[in-house]
Motif scaffolding. Sequence first.
Motif, mmCIF file in Angstrom:
data_model
loop_
_atom_site.group_PDB
_atom_site.id
_atom_site.type_symbol
_atom_site.label_atom_id
_atom_site.label_comp_id
_atom_site.label_asym_id
_atom_site.label_seq_id
_atom_site.Cartn_x
_atom_site.Cartn_y
_atom_site.Cartn_z
ATOM 1 N N UNK A 38 0.827 -1.209 0.000
ATOM 2 C CA UNK A 38 0.000 0.000 0.000
ATOM 3 C C UNK A 38 0.856 1.252 0.000
ATOM 4 N N UNK A 39 0.498 2.179 -0.865
ATOM 5 C CA UNK A 39 1.155 3.482 -0.887
ATOM 6 C C UNK A 39 0.120 4.534 -0.518
ATOM 7 N N UNK A 40 0.447 5.352 0.495
ATOM 8 C CA UNK A 40 -0.486 6.388 0.913
ATOM 9 C C UNK A 40 -0.221 7.639 0.087
ATOM 10 N N UNK A 41 -1.240 8.018 -0.667
ATOM 11 C CA UNK A 41 -1.112 9.148 -1.583
ATOM 12 C C UNK A 41 -1.551 10.430 -0.872
ATOM 13 N N UNK A 42 -0.572 11.310 -0.642
ATOM 14 C CA UNK A 42 -0.883 12.536 0.093
ATOM 15 C C UNK A 42 -0.957 13.737 -0.839
ATOM 16 N N UNK A 43 -1.303 13.505 -2.100
ATOM 17 C CA UNK A 43 -1.255 14.596 -3.064
ATOM 18 C C UNK A 43 -2.267 15.682 -2.778
ATOM 19 N N UNK A 63 1.368 14.543 -14.011
ATOM 20 C CA UNK A 63 2.398 13.818 -14.766
ATOM 21 C C UNK A 63 3.390 13.155 -13.829
ATOM 22 N N UNK A 64 3.887 13.968 -12.875
ATOM 23 C CA UNK A 64 4.826 13.407 -11.891
ATOM 24 C C UNK A 64 4.180 12.284 -11.117
ATOM 25 N N UNK A 65 2.938 12.560 -10.724
ATOM 26 C CA UNK A 65 2.244 11.590 -9.897
ATOM 27 C C UNK A 65 2.084 10.260 -10.637
ATOM 28 N N UNK A 66 1.594 10.329 -11.858
ATOM 29 C CA UNK A 66 1.390 9.097 -12.623
ATOM 30 C C UNK A 66 2.710 8.368 -12.825
ATOM 31 N N UNK A 116 6.111 3.652 -11.617
ATOM 32 C CA UNK A 116 7.345 3.036 -11.128
ATOM 33 C C UNK A 116 7.053 2.067 -9.998
ATOM 34 N N UNK A 117 6.183 2.509 -9.101
ATOM 35 C CA UNK A 117 5.853 1.644 -7.969
ATOM 36 C C UNK A 117 5.183 0.362 -8.447
ATOM 37 N N UNK A 118 4.268 0.515 -9.408
ATOM 38 C CA UNK A 118 3.578 -0.676 -9.909
ATOM 39 C C UNK A 118 4.575 -1.656 -10.516
ATOM 40 N N UNK A 119 5.549 -1.107 -11.214
ATOM 41 C CA UNK A 119 6.568 -1.969 -11.814
ATOM 42 C C UNK A 119 7.340 -2.723 -10.742
ATOM 43 N N UNK A 120 7.693 -1.994 -9.692
ATOM 44 C CA UNK A 120 8.440 -2.633 -8.605
ATOM 45 C C UNK A 120 7.620 -3.777 -8.017
ATOM 46 N N UNK A 121 6.372 -3.496 -7.717
ATOM 47 C CA UNK A 121 5.534 -4.535 -7.109
ATOM 48 C C UNK A 121 5.352 -5.698 -8.066
ATOM 49 N N UNK A 122 5.185 -5.365 -9.351
ATOM 50 C CA UNK A 122 5.002 -6.433 -10.344
ATOM 51 C C UNK A 122 6.245 -7.311 -10.428
ATOM 52 N N UNK A 123 7.401 -6.716 -10.203
ATOM 53 C CA UNK A 123 8.639 -7.504 -10.314
ATOM 54 C C UNK A 123 8.785 -8.481 -9.162
ATOM 55 N N UNK A 167 9.296 9.495 -3.925
ATOM 56 C CA UNK A 167 7.880 9.819 -4.048
ATOM 57 C C UNK A 167 7.465 11.002 -3.189
ATOM 58 N N UNK A 168 7.783 12.191 -3.617
ATOM 59 C CA UNK A 168 7.303 13.402 -2.952
ATOM 60 C C UNK A 168 7.585 13.390 -1.454
#
Lengths: 358, 466
Positions: B158-163, B171-174, B179-186, B317-318
């Motif tokens: 879980x990533x807590x999005x504080x945007x 753009x930055x956010x996406x 990147x995070x999705x890729x990491x988790x997928x790996x 991530x921010x």
Amino acid sequence: MASEVVDATAPKPRGGRFCTVCNERRAALKRPKTLEQICKECFYAVFEDEIHRVIVDNHLFKPGERIAIGASGGKDSTVLAYVLSELNIRHGYGLDLFLLSIDEGITGYRDDSLETVKRNEIQYGLPLQVVSYKELYGWTMDEIVKLIGLKNNCTFCGVFRRQALDRGAALLKVDKLVTGHNADDIAETVLLNILRGDIARLSRCTSITTGEDGPIPRCKPFKCSSVFNLLIDSFEVGPLTCSSRIYSPNAYRGFAREFIKDLERIRPRAILDIIKSGEDFRISTSTKMPEQGNCERCGYISSQKWCKACVLLEGLNRGLPKLGIGRTRGLNNERNKDMKATNGTKALQSKQCGTLDF
Amino acid sequence: MTVKSEEKKTGKMACNSATCQSGCYGDEHSVDEDYQKRPPQPEDGVPPGGGNFNSDGLCIKCKVNETIATTHPAVSDGGGDRGRFCADCFQSNLFGKFRFAVTSNAMISSSDNVLVAFSGGPSSRLALQFVHEMQQKAQKNLDASRDRLLPVFGVGVAYIDESTIYPASSHDFDGTINQMELIVASLAPPAKQFFVVPTQSIYSHDFAAGKDRLTELVGAVSDITGKEDLLVHLRMRSLQKVALENGYTKVVLGTCTSRIACHVLEATVKGQGFSLAADIQYVDARWKIPVVLPLRDCLSEDLNVCCILDSLKTVEAFQQPRSGINGLISSFVKLLQEENPSRESTIVRTAGKLTPFCFKRIPEVGDSNGHLASKRRQKKYNLKPSESLPPESYCLICNSPLKKPNGTSSNCFRDGETSSEIYASTCSSCQYQILPKDPTSLENFLLLLPQSMTTMAKEAVTTKSC
């Protein structure tokens, strides 16, 4: 914990030009605790009243007691001498007050401070007793620094001073020792004890009276006050701040002191919050505390065979300046306990990876 | 303030003189009371007094490979374990600490579904990595075992999005989320669910209304430190919510020694000495979904290095730099750690000597179904009988145990029933730095709080038992 007396019924003046307590005189400064504008006279009145409350609420003194005031000549002890002599008269504590000063034998530094203490003796009519390191231990700080350099001299001075005060107090046959440690000092000590892992001291350092089971109990009536910088000009105290203590630049306490100064700027009440935390810490009863005994060499209170001062002196006299500095293997059983508690890393180093089961 | 003094001793450089305060004296391993020196072990072949400096550049553990100081000079300033271990032993040392924490505190059982809180930074990246490796090993064991009694625990991220509070360009956010999705997928097989949890989800699922409410809530806090701390509390609430709603039974945080050391000082400085012991344990079972800290014994420096050595991708991530009091303490601890690399550990160890609360361990689960098998394998090292009674109440904002009697804040007296109720259910620190001062703003603030905070306070009194 004492809090300063606030006159809640005084109307708040617009523009903050007048003292919020008396509403008559012009405000001279801002009280750090409440950020109120206050004039000098009212400030003194409020401050003295606060100390009186602390003394009464904590039952610090009994009538007829002989009290030694640890007088360094610095601002804290000067204010202490003034306030105690003032309150003693005003509220009739019936105390027998003395000034007790320690001469560490530091050329230049102590000469100035002793002058201040002698002035205090005259100003407040309190008899003065001076005890020197030379007569107590046979060494002045100048001589010690010459031998060991500037790295651990604060250890020597601190240990020697504590004993010197006790011995001086014993000579004078006093019932209690009073020191001018203020909130900043106590907060610093709490912080230092956390940083150094000294859980035993951490549990004791926030008490207003310590050493009640020892020879001379000590109290710190200024424990919750941190207003001294504002009082300096009225007391004509010499320029004695920590930075002018010529032998102390490398003292570890300097780290904590800077931090506390910065902290105070952001949030003044943080100092008292640190003390509150210190009071609220609950120390596990399973934690091993050093037992209190007596030094075999001199009889002073000690948790080891020899008291720290005797250990240090032995080192000086034998030309082994490191003796008594830091941890020595095998001597103190408390140290071994800390070794065991290092998070099991040693256990990991000896175990083969892969034998840990999930 | 000068740290390194001129009269440093040269000559007998038995230890790293930048860190040793007193200078070593011959064979007597006398170090300054401040400096916890690990005693050199003669059987490792390191000369006594060798300390941090390894003259031959070989790993002191396997004695085969070169130390990180040699192979990766760029990451190894400051000494410490990097001067002692080779890359492999260094990594397995860290993983060993992780595994030890997990097993000796019974953090993860085979029937658990653990949710790993992921910020993108090295600590949580490594927590995720280690949990994944542990899961893989469990899977291997399962495939190899005959009785197949123990299932493999499940893992989610879980990533807590504080945007909403810290706006970022979409753009930055996406890009970050990708990147995070890729990491988790790996980190598969087994595949892991990845949740992006906006903070406002602690309210109802009405997206827009939640955003406004959150913005107003945070905006009502004037103290910078208070604001930062409130966000930390909201982060935990968000994690709890997503865990609860998706069937997770544990929350894993990547909190390391360095972070805890900072927290010890932060709590001390905010007058939270009473509750400090609650926040620094391996296991925090105050929460509905217990929170575990398997990296509690690892220094952030080491975790950083491990990510680099392993080429583990981390995401910037921010991350907001700490400000106010937290920022001051962060710099202070950094300074101390540079002066003495054992400082963070010492701080945490000191705080570890405070009397813990009873919720420092996972409550015993009484049902059967394979739990017997897992219990057999669990090594329970630290489970002493609880040393204290459960606290009667907790602060509704930060969930810290309240000292009884509470509500006697030295600030001032308040009229009105709601106000005095609130002061009885919050700690003095939250009262000072988070709650608005005047009664109207205070009332409004309370209405803006998520329900989970206001109902938790009531629940805690009736249902929590240790």
